[in-house]
Design a protein around this motif. Structure first.
Motif, PDB file in Angstrom:
ATOM      1  N   PHE A 306       0.835  -1.207   0.000  1.00  0.00           N
ATOM      2  CA  PHE A 306       0.000   0.000   0.000  1.00  0.00           C
ATOM      3  C   PHE A 306       0.868   1.256   0.000  1.00  0.00           C
ATOM      4  O   PHE A 306       0.621   2.212  -0.748  1.00  0.00           O
ATOM      5  CB  PHE A 306      -0.915  -0.010   1.230  1.00  0.00           C
ATOM      6  CG  PHE A 306      -1.618   1.291   1.477  1.00  0.00           C
ATOM      7  CD1 PHE A 306      -2.750   1.641   0.748  1.00  0.00           C
ATOM      8  CD2 PHE A 306      -1.139   2.194   2.422  1.00  0.00           C
ATOM      9  CE1 PHE A 306      -3.393   2.854   0.969  1.00  0.00           C
ATOM     10  CE2 PHE A 306      -1.772   3.400   2.647  1.00  0.00           C
ATOM     11  CZ  PHE A 306      -2.905   3.731   1.919  1.00  0.00           C
ATOM     12  N   LYS A 307       1.909   1.251   0.818  1.00  0.00           N
ATOM     13  CA  LYS A 307       2.794   2.417   0.875  1.00  0.00           C
ATOM     14  C   LYS A 307       3.511   2.627  -0.451  1.00  0.00           C
ATOM     15  O   LYS A 307       3.690   3.765  -0.895  1.00  0.00           O
ATOM     16  CB  LYS A 307       3.825   2.224   1.993  1.00  0.00           C
ATOM     17  CG  LYS A 307       3.240   2.213   3.393  1.00  0.00           C
ATOM     18  CD  LYS A 307       4.312   1.910   4.431  1.00  0.00           C
ATOM     19  CE  LYS A 307       3.720   1.820   5.833  1.00  0.00           C
ATOM     20  NZ  LYS A 307       4.747   1.457   6.848  1.00  0.00           N
ATOM     21  N   ALA A 308       3.918   1.528  -1.086  1.00  0.00           N
ATOM     22  CA  ALA A 308       4.629   1.638  -2.356  1.00  0.00           C
ATOM     23  C   ALA A 308       3.736   2.234  -3.442  1.00  0.00           C
ATOM     24  O   ALA A 308       4.156   3.112  -4.200  1.00  0.00           O
ATOM     25  CB  ALA A 308       5.142   0.270  -2.772  1.00  0.00           C
ATOM     26  N   LEU A 309       2.496   1.775  -3.524  1.00  0.00           N
ATOM     27  CA  LEU A 309       1.591   2.271  -4.559  1.00  0.00           C
ATOM     28  C   LEU A 309       1.071   3.666  -4.240  1.00  0.00           C
ATOM     29  O   LEU A 309       0.681   4.418  -5.144  1.00  0.00           O
ATOM     30  CB  LEU A 309       0.436   1.296  -4.739  1.00  0.00           C
ATOM     31  CG  LEU A 309       0.826  -0.128  -5.183  1.00  0.00           C
ATOM     32  CD1 LEU A 309      -0.410  -0.988  -5.371  1.00  0.00           C
ATOM     33  CD2 LEU A 309       1.663  -0.088  -6.464  1.00  0.00           C
ATOM     34  N   ALA A 310       1.073   4.018  -2.965  1.00  0.00           N
ATOM     35  CA  ALA A 310       0.596   5.340  -2.567  1.00  0.00           C
ATOM     36  C   ALA A 310       1.474   6.459  -3.100  1.00  0.00           C
ATOM     37  O   ALA A 310       1.014   7.594  -3.246  1.00  0.00           O
ATOM     38  CB  ALA A 310       0.501   5.424  -1.047  1.00  0.00           C
ATOM     39  N   VAL A 311       2.727   6.173  -3.433  1.00  0.00           N
ATOM     40  CA  VAL A 311       3.604   7.233  -3.949  1.00  0.00           C
ATOM     41  C   VAL A 311       3.068   7.774  -5.271  1.00  0.00           C
ATOM     42  O   VAL A 311       3.335   8.930  -5.623  1.00  0.00           O
ATOM     43  CB  VAL A 311       5.059   6.728  -4.120  1.00  0.00           C
ATOM     44  CG1 VAL A 311       5.571   6.113  -2.825  1.00  0.00           C
ATOM     45  CG2 VAL A 311       5.196   5.730  -5.274  1.00  0.00           C
ATOM     46  N   PHE A 312       2.310   6.963  -5.996  1.00  0.00           N
ATOM     47  CA  PHE A 312       1.700   7.418  -7.243  1.00  0.00           C
ATOM     48  C   PHE A 312       0.382   8.138  -6.980  1.00  0.00           C
ATOM     49  O   PHE A 312       0.102   9.181  -7.569  1.00  0.00           O
ATOM     50  CB  PHE A 312       1.487   6.234  -8.185  1.00  0.00           C
ATOM     51  CG  PHE A 312       2.756   5.500  -8.518  1.00  0.00           C
ATOM     52  CD1 PHE A 312       3.643   6.017  -9.446  1.00  0.00           C
ATOM     53  CD2 PHE A 312       3.066   4.294  -7.897  1.00  0.00           C
ATOM     54  CE1 PHE A 312       4.831   5.348  -9.749  1.00  0.00           C
ATOM     55  CE2 PHE A 312       4.237   3.616  -8.195  1.00  0.00           C
ATOM     56  CZ  PHE A 312       5.121   4.152  -9.110  1.00  0.00           C
ATOM     57  N   GLN A 316      -1.196  12.035  -7.980  1.00  0.00           N
ATOM     58  CA  GLN A 316      -2.235  11.987  -9.018  1.00  0.00           C
ATOM     59  C   GLN A 316      -1.734  11.307 -10.296  1.00  0.00           C
ATOM     60  O   GLN A 316      -2.086  11.689 -11.414  1.00  0.00           O
ATOM     61  CB  GLN A 316      -2.740  13.395  -9.341  1.00  0.00           C
ATOM     62  CG  GLN A 316      -3.310  14.150  -8.151  1.00  0.00           C
ATOM     63  CD  GLN A 316      -4.528  13.433  -7.552  1.00  0.00           C
ATOM     64  OE1 GLN A 316      -5.465  13.093  -8.271  1.00  0.00           O
ATOM     65  NE2 GLN A 316      -4.507  13.224  -6.248  1.00  0.00           N
ATOM     66  N   ILE A 317      -0.912  10.262 -10.137  1.00  0.00           N
ATOM     67  CA  ILE A 317      -0.415   9.487 -11.280  1.00  0.00           C
ATOM     68  C   ILE A 317      -1.234   8.211 -11.385  1.00  0.00           C
ATOM     69  O   ILE A 317      -1.309   7.434 -10.431  1.00  0.00           O
ATOM     70  CB  ILE A 317       1.078   9.157 -11.121  1.00  0.00           C
ATOM     71  CG1 ILE A 317       1.918  10.438 -11.100  1.00  0.00           C
ATOM     72  CG2 ILE A 317       1.545   8.243 -12.246  1.00  0.00           C
ATOM     73  CD1 ILE A 317       3.392  10.217 -10.840  1.00  0.00           C
ATOM     74  N   ASN A 318      -1.837   7.998 -12.542  1.00  0.00           N
ATOM     75  CA  ASN A 318      -2.709   6.838 -12.732  1.00  0.00           C
ATOM     76  C   ASN A 318      -1.905   5.585 -13.015  1.00  0.00           C
ATOM     77  O   ASN A 318      -0.996   5.580 -13.847  1.00  0.00           O
ATOM     78  CB  ASN A 318      -3.666   7.098 -13.903  1.00  0.00           C
ATOM     79  CG  ASN A 318      -4.658   5.966 -14.078  1.00  0.00           C
ATOM     80  OD1 ASN A 318      -5.280   5.528 -13.116  1.00  0.00           O
ATOM     81  ND2 ASN A 318      -4.812   5.487 -15.310  1.00  0.00           N
ATOM     82  N   LEU A 319      -2.227   4.486 -12.312  1.00  0.00           N
ATOM     83  CA  LEU A 319      -1.646   3.180 -12.586  1.00  0.00           C
ATOM     84  C   LEU A 319      -2.551   2.435 -13.564  1.00  0.00           C
ATOM     85  O   LEU A 319      -3.734   2.236 -13.292  1.00  0.00           O
ATOM     86  CB  LEU A 319      -1.494   2.363 -11.299  1.00  0.00           C
ATOM     87  CG  LEU A 319      -0.638   2.968 -10.183  1.00  0.00           C
ATOM     88  CD1 LEU A 319      -0.530   1.986  -9.019  1.00  0.00           C
ATOM     89  CD2 LEU A 319       0.744   3.329 -10.688  1.00  0.00           C
ATOM     90  N   ASP A 357       8.820  13.946 -16.688  1.00  0.00           N
ATOM     91  CA  ASP A 357       7.974  14.707 -15.756  1.00  0.00           C
ATOM     92  C   ASP A 357       8.582  14.633 -14.353  1.00  0.00           C
ATOM     93  O   ASP A 357       8.826  13.549 -13.828  1.00  0.00           O
ATOM     94  CB  ASP A 357       6.560  14.107 -15.764  1.00  0.00           C
ATOM     95  CG  ASP A 357       5.570  14.911 -14.957  1.00  0.00           C
ATOM     96  OD1 ASP A 357       6.001  15.738 -14.120  1.00  0.00           O
ATOM     97  OD2 ASP A 357       4.359  14.699 -15.128  1.00  0.00           O
ATOM     98  N   GLN A 358       8.825  15.793 -13.755  1.00  0.00           N
ATOM     99  CA  GLN A 358       9.415  15.827 -12.424  1.00  0.00           C
ATOM    100  C   GLN A 358       8.553  15.097 -11.410  1.00  0.00           C
ATOM    101  O   GLN A 358       9.058  14.478 -10.463  1.00  0.00           O
ATOM    102  CB  GLN A 358       9.608  17.284 -11.981  1.00  0.00           C
ATOM    103  CG  GLN A 358      10.409  17.448 -10.695  1.00  0.00           C
ATOM    104  CD  GLN A 358      11.843  16.969 -10.831  1.00  0.00           C
ATOM    105  OE1 GLN A 358      12.505  17.284 -11.820  1.00  0.00           O
ATOM    106  NE2 GLN A 358      12.325  16.208  -9.863  1.00  0.00           N
ATOM    107  N   ASN A 359       7.243  15.129 -11.601  1.00  0.00           N
ATOM    108  CA  ASN A 359       6.326  14.438 -10.699  1.00  0.00           C
ATOM    109  C   ASN A 359       6.598  12.931 -10.683  1.00  0.00           C
ATOM    110  O   ASN A 359       6.592  12.286  -9.629  1.00  0.00           O
ATOM    111  CB  ASN A 359       4.885  14.717 -11.144  1.00  0.00           C
ATOM    112  CG  ASN A 359       3.900  14.621 -10.008  1.00  0.00           C
ATOM    113  OD1 ASN A 359       4.239  14.865  -8.845  1.00  0.00           O
ATOM    114  ND2 ASN A 359       2.667  14.275 -10.323  1.00  0.00           N
ATOM    115  N   ALA A 360       6.835  12.349 -11.866  1.00  0.00           N
ATOM    116  CA  ALA A 360       7.132  10.915 -11.955  1.00  0.00           C
ATOM    117  C   ALA A 360       8.481  10.600 -11.322  1.00  0.00           C
ATOM    118  O   ALA A 360       8.639   9.586 -10.633  1.00  0.00           O
ATOM    119  CB  ALA A 360       7.110  10.471 -13.420  1.00  0.00           C
ATOM    120  N   GLN A 361       9.458  11.462 -11.526  1.00  0.00           N
ATOM    121  CA  GLN A 361      10.771  11.248 -10.916  1.00  0.00           C
ATOM    122  C   GLN A 361      10.684  11.285  -9.397  1.00  0.00           C
ATOM    123  O   GLN A 361      11.308  10.464  -8.702  1.00  0.00           O
ATOM    124  CB  GLN A 361      11.757  12.310 -11.419  1.00  0.00           C
ATOM    125  CG  GLN A 361      12.037  12.229 -12.911  1.00  0.00           C
ATOM    126  CD  GLN A 361      12.962  13.332 -13.382  1.00  0.00           C
ATOM    127  OE1 GLN A 361      13.729  13.893 -12.607  1.00  0.00           O
ATOM    128  NE2 GLN A 361      12.884  13.663 -14.668  1.00  0.00           N
TER     129      GLN A 361
END
Length: 387
Positions: A306-312, A316-319, A357-361
């Motif tokens: 959960f913590k790992a996926l929460a970084v996205f 607001q990054i869609n998986l 994208d800096q957000n993804a980095q």
């Protein structure tokens, strides 16, 4: 290790063909002054294809073998690096290719496979090179026998192609694009054979499953083979009178079969997603929709996934995809007090953002706080042709 086999039609070109997947900024020049590498013995089959789709296409092959230097080592000395073709993932516009050279693109299967059509969708003027196995296609790119590979990764009805997920980690190729291809299954048989003459039907297991209701209604026994076009080829070569094949209309034309019924899949929304693989990555941009694919592993603990996926989610990054595969070198882990044993997993994730994208980095930097292993498989333009 057994030698791999590739079916090929002509020697590799030294020039590239551009594609929508390559219209990004070029990579800096690569230094090829490296010590000689050593490669495994490889067996190549070259098809002598005529201009027409005659039965001669089914049998006419020439076998070429590379020499093995050592039966013990996995490797043989490579070519002079200066003579190798240059990397083919740099930016060139489609109008820049005027010399008629074609990109060589590997796919799994034989001529008429859906993977061949996907390769031609990705690179319309390419030379599609059939390979017997998925592993062979990966190796063909790594060893400069072809320029790209287009391989299936998931189907909207059948789910993920687990073999290719495992091979993505085993090999050091980069994802440089994706292709979504609509699959339309046809029932075909030899000339003169009618539907009422058929007792059985051959095809890939997923294709048979996708047509299960239709085939059951016809009372046909289903027999699984390696691929759809291979089933059509087998029916034609053996002139079977009691068996048909489920494959593409292109396969029917190539192998001289008659189509008895079209679009026989139970669900009309049958889409296969393919990945485009290359030796070199492309530099991601932000001028159009991009997708990034990663793989990572985690320590065991409450809520760690959960913590790992929460970084996205926090950014607001869609998986768009998550897949777990066993960590083969360490499939089980014992807790500190030896009271429990846990499965160890690798997690493959696709998210809709560019690594430019800096957000993804920032998301990946955050993920590294939890991950014991993290690798970016590729950041590439999304195929939005189906939307």
């Amino acid at each position: 290790m057994a030698s791999s086999r590739i079916i090929s039609h002509s020697p590799p070109n030294l020039h590239r063909q551009s594609s929508p997947f390559d219209t990004v900024k070029p990579l800096p020049p690569q230094n090829l002054n490296l010590p000689p590498k050593r490669h495994r013995n490889l067996r190549i089959h070259t098809s002598l294809r005529s201009s027409s789709h005659s039965n001669n296409d089914l049998n006419d092959t020439v076998e070429l073998r590379t020499n093995s230097v050592s039966a013990v080592s996995n490797d043989v000395v490579s070519k002079d690096p200066i003579s190798l073709p240059r990397p083919l993932s740099s930016n060139q516009s489609s109008t820049a290719v005027s010399d008629g050279s074609r990109l060589r693109v590997a796919y799994q299967g034989v001529r008429g496979a859906y993977s061949e059509s996907a390769a031609q969708k990705a690179y319309p003027n390419c030379e599609a090179v059939p390979c017997e196995q998925f592993d062979t296609a990966f190796e063909a790119v790594e060893r400069w026998l072809v320029d790209r590979a287009v391989l299936p990764i998931e189907n909207s009805l059948g789910g993920s192609i687990h073999r290719n997920y495992d091979l993505l980690l085993r090999h050091r190729l980069h994802i440089v694009g994706e292709v979504k291809y609509a699959v339309h299954h046809c029932l075909m048989a030899n000339p003169g054979v009618k539907l009422e003459n058929l007792k059985r039907v051959l095809s890939h297991p997923q294709a048979l499953a996708q047509c299960e209701n239709t085939l059951t209604g016809w009372g046909l026994v289903r027999e699984a083979v390696d691929d759809t076009a291979g089933a059509a080829k087998h029916v034609a070569l053996n002139n079977l009178q009691d068996a048909g094949a489920v494959a593409s209309s292109a396969a029917a034309e190539i192998y001289g079969l008659n189509i008895l019924a079209q679009d026989i899949q139970d669900d009309s929304d049958n889409i296969t997603r393919f990945l485009v693989l290359a030796r070199e990555p492309i530099l991601p941009g932000i001028d159009r929709p991009f997708k990034t694919s990663i793989v990572f592993s985690l320590e065991e603990g409450p809520g760690i996934l959960f913590k790992a996926l929460a970084v996205f989610a926090l950014r607001q990054i869609n998986l768009s995809k998550i897949e777990s595969r066993p960590l083969r070198k360490q499939p089980l882990r014992t807790s500190d007090d030896n009271s429990n044993r846990y499965f160890d997993y690798l997690f493959y994730v696709d998210f809709e953002a560019s690594m430019a994208d800096q957000n993804a980095q920032n998301a990946l930097r955050h993920l590294k706080e939890f991950a014991t292993f993290l690798r970016v498989l590729g950041s590439y333009p999304m195929d939005i042709s189906m939307t």
